[in-house]
Scaffold this motif. Structure first.
Motif, PDB file in Angstrom:
ATOM      1  N   VAL A 154      -4.774   9.838   3.405  1.00  0.00           N
ATOM      2  CA  VAL A 154      -3.780   8.871   3.865  1.00  0.00           C
ATOM      3  C   VAL A 154      -4.376   7.489   3.616  1.00  0.00           C
ATOM      4  N   ALA A 155      -3.730   6.718   2.763  1.00  0.00           N
ATOM      5  CA  ALA A 155      -4.254   5.410   2.369  1.00  0.00           C
ATOM      6  C   ALA A 155      -3.406   4.291   2.962  1.00  0.00           C
ATOM      7  N   PHE A 156      -4.076   3.326   3.574  1.00  0.00           N
ATOM      8  CA  PHE A 156      -3.381   2.144   4.092  1.00  0.00           C
ATOM      9  C   PHE A 156      -2.866   1.300   2.934  1.00  0.00           C
ATOM     10  N   SER A 157      -1.651   0.797   3.089  1.00  0.00           N
ATOM     11  CA  SER A 157      -1.112  -0.183   2.161  1.00  0.00           C
ATOM     12  C   SER A 157      -0.406  -1.247   2.987  1.00  0.00           C
ATOM     13  N   THR A 158       0.489  -1.973   2.382  1.00  0.00           N
ATOM     14  CA  THR A 158       1.102  -3.132   3.031  1.00  0.00           C
ATOM     15  C   THR A 158       2.532  -3.292   2.553  1.00  0.00           C
ATOM     16  N   ILE A 159       3.354  -3.935   3.385  1.00  0.00           N
ATOM     17  CA  ILE A 159       4.719  -4.236   2.960  1.00  0.00           C
ATOM     18  C   ILE A 159       4.760  -5.372   1.939  1.00  0.00           C
TER      19      ILE A 159
END
Length: 354
Positions: A154-159
């Motif tokens: 599960v990789a953090f990303s951004t809007i």
């Protein structure tokens, strides 16, 4: 010593305090797992390793996972340049390992646990070192994805990978492809996502990409910034007139639960609250708490960075902590002069350059 036989305490509205006494009280409450997280982690085989754990959300997330699944091994990986963070995690039962994720040899020595949460990245203060921005946001994910091939990631990303949209139209959904917005940060995060998707497809590694909206903590975030502007009688900018927000504890719980919902190839999902939150309304609410009439500058523009979180609501349910509760907590924290990180989210910035 951790009591591994005890049933984990889970978050419930009946537990909501009127305010937080101090940082220790806040962090203890914020890392309380939801019942859904406890149930989901019980269904997931294997232990958990969190890469880039030393960030604002990472400490909360690591402690929460250990509290939700005390029998699982939870490992937090970072450079730990800030004194005391590693010791904080160790006291909570989280193992810590120091590692530079750009060092392929060092990453190769990390334990290949079945569940990976990737939180590392660079966003702020990269001017003059754009090469490091791209290395951290694109090269490090490639090194990690190769080493943890076959694990759930599960990789953090951004809007910030999305184009701006009219909030009256419901927000941008995951069906919209990531868009190269102004500024190198957003472009480099598109690269991060594509790298994880490439290795997911190449090595049959299941994953999810969590496009996180603005998380709310008493010490930083959109509400803390607006509250500070109102309390100090500074003009509240309205050009970015609407935002997505979520309580940081809710965000951590939902992102950890994505380990149960990984896919090949890795796919994006927006993590945030269901409301379209008006900046003007939130500033007015803080003004009522403080007995101050807010000052505003500018007018709400037709578009802003606003996303649709319906897919997460369908999969994971709505967050536990509502908007008005967060406003009340932040108002008391800011008015009483408690600790703040001094690291603004810059949600109002419309240039894409942070």
């Amino acid at each position: 010593m951790l009591d591994r036989s005890a049933t984990p305490v889970t978050l419930d509205p009946s537990m909501f305090p009127t305010h937080f006494e101090d940082v220790a009280h806040l962090e203890d409450f914020m890392s309380t797992p939801t019942a859904a997280l406890v149930a989901d982690l019980a269904r997931i085989d294997g232990d958990v390793i969190i890469l880039g754990v030393a960030g604002k959300v990472g400490i909360c997330l690591a402690r929460m996972i250990k509290r939700a699944a005390p029998d699982k091994r939870v490992v937090g990986v970072a450079r730990f340049s800030e004194a005391g963070l590693a010791e904080n995690l160790e006291r909570a039962g989280v193992e810590t390992m120091r590692c530079d994720l750009l060092d392929e040899k060092a990453v190769g020595e990390l334990p290949k646990l079945k569940n990976v949460i990737y939180m590392a990245g660079l966003k702020f203060d990269y001017k003059g070192r754009e090469d490091l921005l791209w290395a951290m946001n694109v090269l490090a994910p490639a090194i990690v994805a190769k080493h943890f091939a076959g694990s759930r990631i599960v990789a953090f990303s951004t809007i910030h990978v999305y184009p701006w949209a009219n909030p009256l139209h419901g927000g941008v959904t995951e069906a919209s492809p990531p868009f190269a917005r102004p500024g190198e940060y957003a472009n480099s995060v598109v690269g991060r996502e594509r790298v994880f998707q490439h290795y997911s497809r190449l090595t049959d590694t299941p994953g999810r990409i969590a496009r996180l909206v603005y998380a709310i903590d008493m010490r930083y975030g959109v509400f803390q910034e607006i509250a500070g502007w109102v309390l100090n009688r500074k003009p509240v900018p309205l050009a970015t007139g609407h935002v997505n927000v979520i309580w940081q504890g809710d965000a951590a719980a939902q992102i950890a639960r994505l380990l149960l919902h990984c896919e090949v190839p890795s796919s994006p999902i927006n993590i945030g609250g269901p409301e379209c939150v008006s900046v003007r309304r939130i500033a007015t609410a803080f003004g009522e708490h403080f007995g101050i009439e807010p000052n505003f500058v500018g007018e709400e523009q037709a578009d802003c960075l606003y996303v649709n979180c319906d897919a997460a609501a369908d999969l994971l349910g709505n967050p536990v902590v509502p908007i008005n509760t967060m406003v009340r907590w932040v108002a008391e924290w800011v008015k009483s002069g408690k600790d703040a990180y001094g690291k603004p989210s810059k949600f109002e910035v419309r240039s894409g350059v942070f």
